[in-house]
Scaffold this active site. Structure first.
Site, PDB file in Angstrom:
ATOM      1  N   GLY A 211      -8.616  -3.059  -8.085  1.00 27.33           N
ATOM      2  CA  GLY A 211      -7.959  -2.319  -9.171  1.00 27.33           C
ATOM      3  C   GLY A 211      -7.779  -0.856  -8.781  1.00 27.33           C
TER       4      GLY A 211
ATOM      5  CD  GLU B 284      -5.949   3.370  -0.303  1.00 25.28           C
ATOM      6  OE1 GLU B 284      -6.047   2.464  -1.152  1.00 25.28           O
ATOM      7  OE2 GLU B 284      -6.631   4.412  -0.314  1.00 25.28           O
TER       8      GLU B 284
END
Lengths: 392, 248
Positions: free
Chosen positions: A245, A371
């Protein structure tokens, strides 16, 4: 480093899709980057020094947790504002944007979303002002694209936990005051842990000799029987979905940031091509250079539209993980391609520190991997459209 | 102390300038508007005076709703409230008249305008306001100090600086030097957020009337080609300056 003459391209009049406040926020960040980042960033990169003097400026322009409610020291802004700030920071340097991304999306976001009221009030206001800096520990030496296989763990000792393990490739780690760390509990469930700098057994060795993000401090997090008070556990959410998240939020910021790097390279190359004379005329007049420039502005414009739409969806709470993956993947690759084409337009000058292009190029080699790697994001899209996982 | 800062919305200095309607109207398409740089020095000085001695700073602008982003920025930089006089600025006289009307009903101790706006460079508004309000006017100020009711001003003159003392109320035309460029402020997030709740009062124009009208605009002629003269050929250079350029 030459004077920062940046003029933002807006070929499809995207500004008309922004509110007056969006533009005020974006322009303030842009002006700040011109004044406080551009003059120092090249030297900081060349010397691989994190420019700590810009931290208070980053806080002033709202780069730390802009979407966190004002009650906790944030600015209570929408996600397009956050994106625009990230765009302007990365226009200056991906390392500067990384510092802000980590603080906002990977430290403040989980404390706000998964933390309790005491944790929010203890950490968020100081993180918003930059008085306290944070980092995020998910990746491990043997677990990058497969974070669920992590071995870092916490053991319940009754009145406290004991944390053991190591994290790698952690932005901000060498100077962070707090780390949001993901570790498995006795039941093998991933939990979020707030680790503080002064806790015994916690060290943060710096990673040296990087060819990328040289103005951003990167390091490890090493936990050797670190005693963690029970109140430092993020109880709001557990499992791999909790850190993922946070990554959604950070990847969203990267999608905007990459546009900033691309705009800077395009602007530099366009200006240079009009000034550089060969064969008696500016090289901008030659078809091969025009092809490069025309394709650059086309790709930037497409990315701007894609990303603005993602921002609208995020504001409405409808942006999916897969949409964010697609946007991050598209924009970083677009930016990296533009750095390479722009470098060619500048010829040999493009490799020098007089221009920002090669610095952006080297930075984006990290951005396309961190990421979520470029390949993994493709598989996220693949899974989303076929329903079939191709991860393992 | 009540300070009024007059703000003009001008094209960003990097804008490409074009005209429409047979070169009689400025083409605003794609232009980004900013606070007139001369006004920004004055605004920053006013905010500094507020911080040092306490004051209430009002920013005033004459314009239609499209100028509101510019005046919002003034609020984000530190003005306490803003006033927009709702009319398209027509000429210096009408702009000055509307501001004077407002000030006669809402008196200020100090009015700071830019010495000129960077678009039309009229340089007339503060002088006309001074005349209409019957208060002293000092133009091209690059220094301002206030002690009690007394104002000490530095005014740029050819080859030097003139020091002037005057009493409040006064209107000045400001420029760089009131504050330095390095002291200009980028709105911070706190300022932007606070600006949301600061009052922006919209005042309808009284009776806009003009005393002049722009008929046509003309861009400067394109620069001629640069001629290079060898450094050991001074005679040729002098000859060219005398007979071709006719500047000596």
């Amino acid at each position: 480093m030459k004077q920062d003459l940046f003029q933002a391209p807006d070929y499809f009049l995207m500004d008309e899709l922004l509110s007056d406040e969006h533009k005020l926020i974006r322009d303030a960040a842009r002006d700040w980057v011109k004044r406080d980042v551009s003059p120092i960033i090249e030297e900081a990169c060349q010397n691989a020094i994190f420019p700590k003097q810009i931290l208070s400026g980053l806080a002033d322009v709202g780069a730390f947790g802009p979407y966190i409610p004002t009650k906790y020291g944030g600015a209570g802004l929408d996600h397009i504002s956050y994106g625009l700030i990230m765009q302007e920071l990365e226009r200056g340097d991906s390392g500067v944007r990384s510092t802000a991304s980590v603080q906002s999306s990977l430290v403040m976001y989980p404390i706000y979303e998964y933390g309790n009221e005491e944790q929010r009030l203890k950490y968020l206001p100081k993180l918003a002002t930059g008085e306290m800096m944070g980092c995020f520990g998910l990746t491990e030496p043997n677990h990058g694209s497969n974070p669920g296989g992590m071995t870092t763990n916490i053991k319940d000792m009754g009145d406290h936990y004991i944390l053991n393990g190591a994290k790698m490739w952690i932005s901000n780690s060498p100077f962070a005051d707090v780390a949001v760390v993901w570790a498995k509990n006795d039941a093998g469930r991933i939990k979020g842990v707030i680790v503080e700098r002064e806790m015994e057994g916690f060290t943060t060795p710096e990673t040296h000799n990087k060819w990328s993000l040289r103005a951003s401090a990167t390091g490890e997090l090493v936990f050797d029987n670190v005693k963690i008070p029970k109140e430092n556990i993020l109880e709001g959410k557990d499992g791999l979905g909790a850190p993922l998240g946070c990554l959604d939020s950070a990847r969203y910021g990267i999608a905007w940031g990459a546009i900033g790097a691309a705009m800077d390279c395009y602007d530099t190359a366009l200006r240079y091509s009009k000034e550089r004379i060969q064969f008696g005329k500016p090289i901008a007049a030659f078809q091969l250079q025009q092809k490069k420039l025309a394709e650059m502005i086309t790709e930037i414009t497409k990315a701007q539209l894609l990303t603005w739409r993602l921002g609208v969806l995020k504001n409405e709470g409808r942006a999916t993980t897969a949409q964010i993956s697609m946007c991050k993947r598209n924009n970083v690759e677009m930016a990296l391609n533009i750095t390479r084409e722009a470098r060619q337009i500048l010829g040999a000058m493009g490799i020098t520190g007089d221009y920002s292009i090669m610095r952006h190029m080297m930075n984006l080699e990290s951005v396309i991997t961190y990421e979520g790697t470029h390949d993994i994001h493709l598989l996220i899209t693949g899974l989303d459209i076929t329903g079939e996982s191709a991860f393992k | 102390m009540n300070i009024l800062v007059c703000i003009s919305s001008v094209p960003d200095t990097t804008s490409k300038i074009n005209f429409t309607e047979n070169d009689s109207k400025f083409d605003e398409n794609g232009i980004q508007f900013v606070i007139n740089p001369y006004d920004e020095f004055g605004l920053t000085k006013a905010v500094m005076l507020k911080e040092q001695n306490g004051a209430k700073v009002t920013a005033i602008i004459v314009g239609e709703s499209s100028v509101e982003p510019v005046i919002r920025k003034a609020l984000a930089i530190g003005a306490d409230q803003a006033v927009r006089i709702n009319m398209k600025p027509l000429d210096s006289f009408s702009t000055a008249k509307e501001i004077s009307n407002y000030v006669s009903e809402n008196p200020f101790d100090l009015i700071i305008a830019g010495k000129e706006s960077s678009d039309y460079n009229g340089g007339a508004v503060p002088g006309i306001i001074a005349d209409m309000l019957n208060i002293p006017f000092v133009n091209a100020c690059n220094g301002l100090e206030i002690e009690g009711n007394e104002v000490t001003l530095n005014r740029e003159i050819d080859g030097g600086i003139e020091k002037i003392k005057a009493s409040l109320p006064i209107i000045i035309g400001g420029q760089k030097g009131l504050v330095e460029e390095s002291e200009l402020r980028i709105p911070n997030m706190r300022g932007i957020m606070t600006a949301r709740s600061k009052p922006l009062n919209i005042v309808e124009a009284n009776n806009p009337m003009t005393m002049s009208k722009s008929i046509q605009f003309e861009k400067p002629a394109a620069k001629g080609e640069c001629k290079m003269v060898s450094s050991d050929n001074i005679d040729q250079l002098v000859n060219m300056l005398q007979n071709e350029a006719k500047v000596i």
